[in-house]
Design a protein around this motif. Structure first.
Motif, PDB file in Angstrom:
ATOM      1  N   HIS A 194      56.413  50.919  -5.973  1.00 26.07           N
ATOM      2  CA  HIS A 194      55.943  52.192  -6.539  1.00 26.07           C
ATOM      3  C   HIS A 194      55.942  53.306  -5.499  1.00 26.07           C
ATOM      4  O   HIS A 194      56.198  54.453  -5.826  1.00 26.07           O
ATOM      5  N   ASP A 195      55.659  52.973  -4.237  1.00 24.57           N
ATOM      6  CA  ASP A 195      55.564  54.018  -3.206  1.00 24.57           C
ATOM      7  C   ASP A 195      56.761  54.035  -2.262  1.00 24.57           C
ATOM      8  O   ASP A 195      56.645  54.553  -1.146  1.00 24.57           O
ATOM      9  N   HIS A 221      57.489  62.192  -4.549  1.00 30.77           N
ATOM     10  CA  HIS A 221      57.771  60.820  -4.103  1.00 30.77           C
ATOM     11  C   HIS A 221      58.038  59.824  -5.243  1.00 30.77           C
ATOM     12  O   HIS A 221      58.858  58.913  -5.056  1.00 30.77           O
ATOM     13  N   HIS A 246      53.859  56.223 -11.796  1.00 28.96           N
ATOM     14  CA  HIS A 246      52.627  55.622 -11.263  1.00 28.96           C
ATOM     15  C   HIS A 246      51.546  56.633 -10.894  1.00 28.96           C
ATOM     16  O   HIS A 246      50.402  56.253 -10.661  1.00 28.96           O
ATOM     17  N   HIS A 247      51.878  57.934 -10.867  1.00 28.44           N
ATOM     18  CA  HIS A 247      50.841  58.956 -10.645  1.00 28.44           C
ATOM     19  C   HIS A 247      50.562  59.785 -11.889  1.00 28.44           C
ATOM     20  O   HIS A 247      49.849  60.787 -11.817  1.00 28.44           O
ATOM     21  N   ASN A 275      46.857  50.766  -8.424  1.00 24.08           N
ATOM     22  CA  ASN A 275      47.116  51.653  -7.282  1.00 24.08           C
ATOM     23  C   ASN A 275      45.850  52.429  -6.918  1.00 24.08           C
ATOM     24  O   ASN A 275      45.448  52.479  -5.753  1.00 24.08           O
TER      25      ASN A 275
END
Ligand SMILES: [Fe+2]
Length: 333
Positions: A194-195, A221, A246-247, A275
């Motif tokens: 995810h990151d 990102h 994911h954000h 997360n």
């Protein structure tokens, strides 16, 4: 479905988790609606994965067969399970037979635990074992293993956080009824990478958290991670979607798209909770006594705002039972 009049004595209940999906049924299968038994599938037919997931979502715990078919039905179910173990053992080698058995048991165990109305320590422990087994079965598989190695070399802190998020996401996924190996593998990969886009932000940008360049890089990102993963062969679309979203937040104030509610993919909503939880625990790491309980309080407070209000209660129950009790990479040191 055909409506038939029978009495309860004519039928035997089969727990849903005992029935394999996509296996040929050796008897007619019925559902019970009120006091009536309704024929749902004919002998020779099969139950699709989609239908199974529908039953799970409706909290259906049992299906029914005629009493006289019960023994044959149970034998066929057991035979199908053994056959699946044999096929998988052939693929991964006799020395990995126990792994094959565990993998085939996974679905059954998850359904079994999902159908428990109230989570217990025992159930959560069982699921954690399933998570550990699942990770040991997939962690050396490519492309995940190669990408994770790259991520570790680029930024070990992000790699450790990502492993925590993958671990938590699998636990949260299982506890909310996700049991298909393919879905769980997508969830694992999405959480693990995810990151990735964050790890690629240059050091001179990451060192200036108040700069415009930093803000821009952070906002971008998720997309940067997707762009990188897209350049590799064989990355499933659900994995890309998880990384991209994911954000995002349930209320729609997240980034980069600002989508809300069910417009956010279900697995993304799971990774988003995992997360956030791992980040809050990390921020509170100096307060070892309270870091987990504080993080749970933040999740509870943000129910329906950041986080999916339907998924969250069961995830919080699960966390309350496992607090301080699951392995986090950052706590190993
Ligand atoms: Fe991120």
């Amino acid at each position: 479905m055909t409506n038939v009049s029978f009495t309860t004595d004519d039928f035997a209940a089969i727990p849903l988790h005992k029935i394999g999906c996509n296996d040929k049924l050796v008897a007619d299968v019925f559902v019970k609606i009120g006091e009536k038994f309704i024929k749902f599938k004919e002998h020779g037919d099969f139950i699709s994965e989609e239908k199974f997931n529908y039953f799970i979502s409706k909290n259906v715990k049992e299906l029914f067969v005629h009493v006289e078919s019960k023994a044959a039905f149970e034998t066929a179910v057991e035979e199908a399970k053994q056959e699946a173990i044999e096929t998988l053992t052939e693929e991964i080698g006799e020395e990995n037979r126990d792994l094959a058995e565990k993998q085939i048991d996974l679905r059954e165990k998850i359904y079994e635990t999902f159908l428990d109305e109230k989570l217990s320590n025992e159930t959560v422990d069982l699921l954690k074992t399933q998570v550990d087994d699942f990770i040991s079965a997939v962690k050396d598989k490519n492309p995940s293993a190669d990408i994770f190695l790259k991520l570790t070399n680029m930024n070990n802190t992000i790699a450790e956080h990502s492993m925590n998020v993958a671990n938590l996401s699998l636990l949260f996924g299982m506890v909310t009824g996700q049991s298909s190996s393919i879905v769980l593998e997508n969830l694992y990969m999405g959480a693990l990478f995810h990151d990735y886009g964050k790890a690629k932000i240059p050091a001179d940008v990451i060192e200036k958290p108040n700069s415009m360049a930093y803000e821009k890089a952070i906002k971008n990102h998720p997309n940067a991670g997707v762009e990188f993963l897209k350049s590799l062969p064989n990355i499933p679309q659900p994995v890309l979607t998880i990384v991209a979203e994911h954000h995002e937040q349930f209320s729609g104030v997240g980034y980069p798209k600002g989508i809300s509610g069910e417009a956010i993919y279900g697995l993304s909503r799971i990774v988003q909770i995992a997360n956030a939880f791992d980040n809050i625990v990390f921020e509170n790491r100096k307060n070892k006594a309270k870091m987990y309980t504080n993080a749970i309080k933040v999740l509870e407070y943000d129910k329906g705002k950041q986080f999916d209000p339907e998924l969250l209660p069961r995830i919080i129950d699960c966390l309350k039972l496992s607090v301080g009790n699951f392995t986090r990479e950052r706590e190993k040191k």
